[in-house]
Design a protein around this motif. Structure first.
Motif, mmCIF file in Angstrom:
data_model
loop_
_atom_site.group_PDB
_atom_site.id
_atom_site.type_symbol
_atom_site.label_atom_id
_atom_site.label_comp_id
_atom_site.label_asym_id
_atom_site.label_seq_id
_atom_site.Cartn_x
_atom_site.Cartn_y
_atom_site.Cartn_z
ATOM 1 N N LEU A 290 5.730 49.558 -11.767
ATOM 2 C CA LEU A 290 4.671 50.483 -12.160
ATOM 3 C C LEU A 290 4.097 51.238 -10.964
ATOM 4 O O LEU A 290 3.120 51.973 -11.103
ATOM 5 N N ILE B 266 5.102 56.137 -10.133
ATOM 6 C CA ILE B 266 4.873 55.938 -11.567
ATOM 7 C C ILE B 266 3.386 56.023 -11.915
ATOM 8 O O ILE B 266 2.973 56.908 -12.661
ATOM 9 N N SER B 267 2.563 55.137 -11.401
ATOM 10 C CA SER B 267 1.136 55.130 -11.770
ATOM 11 C C SER B 267 0.336 56.056 -10.864
ATOM 12 O O SER B 267 0.435 55.981 -9.636
ATOM 13 N N ILE C 185 -0.278 57.617 -20.389
ATOM 14 C CA ILE C 185 0.130 56.278 -20.820
ATOM 15 C C ILE C 185 -0.735 55.278 -20.068
ATOM 16 O O ILE C 185 -0.896 55.387 -18.840
ATOM 17 N N ILE D 118 0.139 58.176 -15.748
ATOM 18 C CA ILE D 118 0.197 56.763 -16.103
ATOM 19 C C ILE D 118 -0.880 56.012 -15.324
ATOM 20 O O ILE D 118 -0.956 56.114 -14.093
ATOM 21 N N PHE E 71 7.165 59.342 -26.464
ATOM 22 C CA PHE E 71 7.101 59.342 -25.003
ATOM 23 C C PHE E 71 7.491 60.693 -24.420
ATOM 24 O O PHE E 71 7.251 60.952 -23.241
ATOM 25 N N THR F 283 -2.517 52.174 -14.783
ATOM 26 C CA THR F 283 -2.164 50.766 -14.959
ATOM 27 C C THR F 283 -3.345 49.860 -14.641
ATOM 28 O O THR F 283 -4.002 50.022 -13.607
ATOM 29 N N LEU G 21 9.541 56.352 -18.716
ATOM 30 C CA LEU G 21 8.328 56.492 -17.909
ATOM 31 C C LEU G 21 8.564 57.496 -16.789
ATOM 32 O O LEU G 21 7.714 58.360 -16.513
ATOM 33 N N GLN G 22 9.700 57.399 -16.135
ATOM 34 C CA GLN G 22 10.018 58.345 -15.067
ATOM 35 C C GLN G 22 10.079 59.772 -15.600
ATOM 36 O O GLN G 22 9.528 60.708 -14.999
#
Length: 764
Positions: free
Chosen positions: A258, A278-279, A219, A247, A213, A249, A237-238
């Protein structure tokens, strides 16, 4: 993150306008603490949670980093610990005051709020009450019952929280007794992963480790909600987003975890409006439509491969990897080329431009990781979901190298590890020859029962006894009403647990409720305080040692209970050292090492390795233990994982977990991250679907099964609630919706119940 169209669509729907994490998570922990009234030791437990030399969370199976945060627990992990260390007690006096029939009318939340079980109990049919008994009485009676039946008519079920030591002993007990009937909670959630990944990569688990990661460029999330189910995952993730990782989703519901994350451990984010999107792209795929969406991504990848090769002689595909390491590429390409965009859009519920945008992220990324949850596994064609995702990632060689891979996100804290040390109904997955030599017996070689087969066997009368090592089996399975009725025909039921739940109220002719230590509690045996181990989602093994004072001096550890049952049931075997194992769990680890030397060498020396020790994965090394000897491209049976046809009046029901629960454990009635408070009796619908169906917000309706089997299954008392969902898809809470899931409604290959796309009708 989200488009203006998406934000506009939220207007008029129930939703949460805040972020994942932040003060909302702090408030959620405080509210749980006020309800549970834990003892001061809970603060020390939280300080040590998920840290080297500490105890491992009983909630999700996300990995524990080598260098932990100051607070290495999330909102739901803290809730799980506070729930376990509650000051409430469920004593013999409580059972003397309440009949089992009365308790059946209580809600799940209220049953568990009675607190920790304190004494072994026997169900008395004459009074319809649980009565206290001694441990020896319980062991002797259970042993007599097991010796009186055909071993193959007994089931040894386990939830995913039992340690590696307990799981090894339990699996050995089953095989010494004479069966492979070892279903576990994996059968209900991620068995699809184990079956599908093993079929196409040769390894039944994901290929990533935590350092991947730090290296990945993209991702891709499918059908998983880290904000509720694995919030500690939001930290890597952050960090990935902050260094430039993208990212994408795919999920029918817009889950806050997310979308945007406010780190509770960051003073800057807690004290300012700062938060991390995030996404970069969030696509609300129709439930069951992931195969089509992934097919669309591959179609765009193939188009770009042709375009770039023609113009620049540059490959998008990893052609060397495909040539050396895969089989079946030409057939897959022909299948994708023969699938039209019209079909893809119809089955996925997405527009071509959005799918192509997601594919462009994949194309430009040098290293990509795929993450998914039960949104892919719990479908009739769930195995095809997983295999199609593997197809996509094989195209660019994104399996078997640093910074890339397939990473399923498991739920229960040791559900993956239990399979590693022998909890499996599939004899080919267990080193039976080695066990035979190690313990001087002939293990059974026939296939045991999965969860679905267990239920079928109980209904047919073939199953006579059920031992539950944790969990809430009857509440978690499909076909609840029929299963509860059939359950009472069992000769023997035994439940090993920390708290009361509904499964403990449906009993066989002989029934015992055996209370065990929690993982956060001190496990003191003859040789001193004992440590246990478990395996996380990334195949790392972690040691765990509890320090809290046990809830009752009458509790036994899970290894001690398993040993007590085994000794009462089996003839003596000098090679099976039950008493020595209970006295010193290190000896159990020596036995595990002897059975699995490749993965557990120097086991006792590595128990408290910071960040855990990695047990290895053949697919990560690009050693493909498949029939072809390579990673296999495969063709899906159809473009969606929906197990039936769409028709007027038929809806696709998704079962959901709230922010205030873990599996069947209900911590409270606040699904904060979806904006739903005070109730679980809701039916989530797209506002346009509400209008088209002639319904109104707040209207009370029911759901009825619309499976093509003629069976009557209904759940009533649901409040119509507008929610941002794809058209034709509706949502309701698990386990309340489980009565609507037919027992026959499961993944074709793994038999995992298909709770993410259940055919139902709305009943007014």
């Amino acid at each position: 993150m989200g488009t203006e169209r998406d934000k506009g669509a939220e207007q008029g729907t129930v939703h949460y306008s805040g972020t994942e994490g932040g003060w909302g998570s702090v408030r959620g922990i405080v509210e749980t603490a006020l309800r549970e009234r834990p003892k001061p030791a809970a603060l020390d437990a939280l300080r040590r949670q998920n840290k080297p030399g500490g105890f491992m969370c009983v909630s999700c199976a996300w990995t524990k980093p080598k260098h932990p945060h100051t607070f290495e627990f999330c909102e739901n992990g803290a809730k799980a610990t506070l729930w376990e260390l509650t000051s409430r007690r469920c004593t013999p006096e409580f059972f003397a005051e309440h009949t089992v029939t009365e308790l059946k009318g209580w809600k799940d939340y209220d049953l568990e709020q009675t607190g920790r079980l304190t004494h072994p109990m026997r169900y008395d049919h004459a009074t319809d009450k649980y009565v206290p008994c001694s441990w020896n009485e319980a062991f002797d009676a259970i042993g007599r019952e097991l010796k009186a039946i055909d071993p193959k008519s007994a089931i040894f079920y386990s939830s995913g929280r039992a340690s590696l030591e307990t799981s090894y002993m339990y699996a050995l007990f089953a095989r010494l007794y004479g069966h492979n009937n070892l279903p576990d909670s994996s059968n209900m959630c991620h068995e699809t992963t184990s079956v599908a990944l093993k079929d196409v990569t040769g390894s039944p688990v994901g290929t990533c480790i935590l350092s991947d990661f730090d290296l990945c460029d993209a991702i891709f999330f499918f059908g998983q909600n880290p904000g509720t189910n694995s919030p500690r995952l939001l930290h890597p993730l952050q960090e990935a987003v902050k260094r430039g990782c993208k990212i994408v989703t795919f999920n029918p519901i817009r889950e806050k975890g997310l979308e945007v994350f406010k780190n509770p451990q960051s003073p800057k984010e807690m004290l300012t409006p700062a938060a991390t999107p995030i996404s970069c792209l969030y696509l609300q795929v129709k439930t069951g439509g992931d195969i089509a969406a992934i097919t669309g991504m591959m179609k765009h990848v193939f188009a770009k491969e042709a375009e770039r090769w023609a113009a620049e002689k540059i490959h998008v595909l990893d052609v060397d990897f495909i040539e050396q390491h895969t089989d079946g590429f030409d057939a897959l390409k022909a299948h994708v080329d023969g699938t039209s965009w019209e079909q893809i859009e119809q089955e996925s519920g997405l527009v071509r431009a959005d799918i192509e945008a997601a594919a462009d992220v994949y194309i430009e990324a040098k290293r990509s990781i795929a993450m998914y949850g039960m949104g892919l596994t719990q479908h009739v064609h769930g195995s095809d979901n997983i295999k199609q995702l593997v197809n996509l990632f094989l195209l660019k060689g994104n399996i078997g190298r640093d910074g890339a891979g397939i990473s399923p996100v498991r739920g229960h804290s040791n559900v993956q590890g239990q399979r590693t040390v022998g909890i499996s109904e599939k004899p080919e997955l267990v080193p039976l020859d080695r066990l035979a030599e190690q313990y001087g017996f002939e293990p059974p070689r026939d296939e045991g029962r999965t969860t679905v087969h267990v239920c079928e066997g109980i209904q047919s009368g073939e199953v006579k006894a059920f031992i539950g090592l944790g969990g809430n089996f009857l509440r978690a399975i499909p076909e609840q009403e029929r299963m509860e009725a059939a359950w009472t025909t069992l000769r023997l039921t035994v439940q090993i647990a920390t708290k009361l739940n509904r499964s403990h109220l449906i009993n066989g002719q002989v029934a015992y409720l055996l209370p065990c230590l929690g993982r956060s509690e001190e496990d003191m045996q003859v040789t001193g305080a004992q440590a246990v181990t478990m395996e996380d989602s990334l195949s790392c093994i972690h040691g765990s040692i509890g320090r809290a004072t046990p809830a009752s001096p009458d509790l036994k550890s899970e290894p001690a209970i398993v040993a007590g049952l085994a000794k009462a049931t089996l003839p003596p075997n000098p090679k099976v050292r039950w008493d020595d194992w209970v006295a010193d769990y290190g000896l159990v680890r020596d036995a595990i090492e002897e059975t699995y030397p490749e993965q557990f060498h120097d086991f006792n020396k590595r128990v408290f390795t910071p960040g855990g020790f990695y047990r290895g994965n053949s697919a990560r090394e690009r050693v493909w233990k498949t029939k072809s000897g390579k990673a296999d491209f495969t063709l899906p049976k159809k473009l969606n994982s929906w197990g039936t046809e769409d028709k007027d009046g038929r809806w696709r029901l998704m079962t959901l977990r709230s922010n205030d629960q873990f599996n069947t454990t209900i911590y409270g009635y606040s699904d904060r991250l979806r904006g739903i408070e005070g109730t679980r009796d809701v039916l989530l619908m797209n506002p346009d679907d509400i209008a088209a169906a002639g319904l109104k917000q707040g209207q009370i309706v029911g759901l009825a099964s619309d499976a093509d089997d003629g069976m009557d299954r209904q759940v009533g008392g649901l409040t119509v609630t507008p929610f941002l969902l794809p058209r034709g898809c509706i949502g309701g809470y698990y386990p309340e919706m489980n009565p609507l899931v037919p027992l026959s409604w499961h993944d074709e290959e793994s038999k995992t119940p298909a709770g993410k796309s259940v055919p139902v009708r709305i009943v007014v």
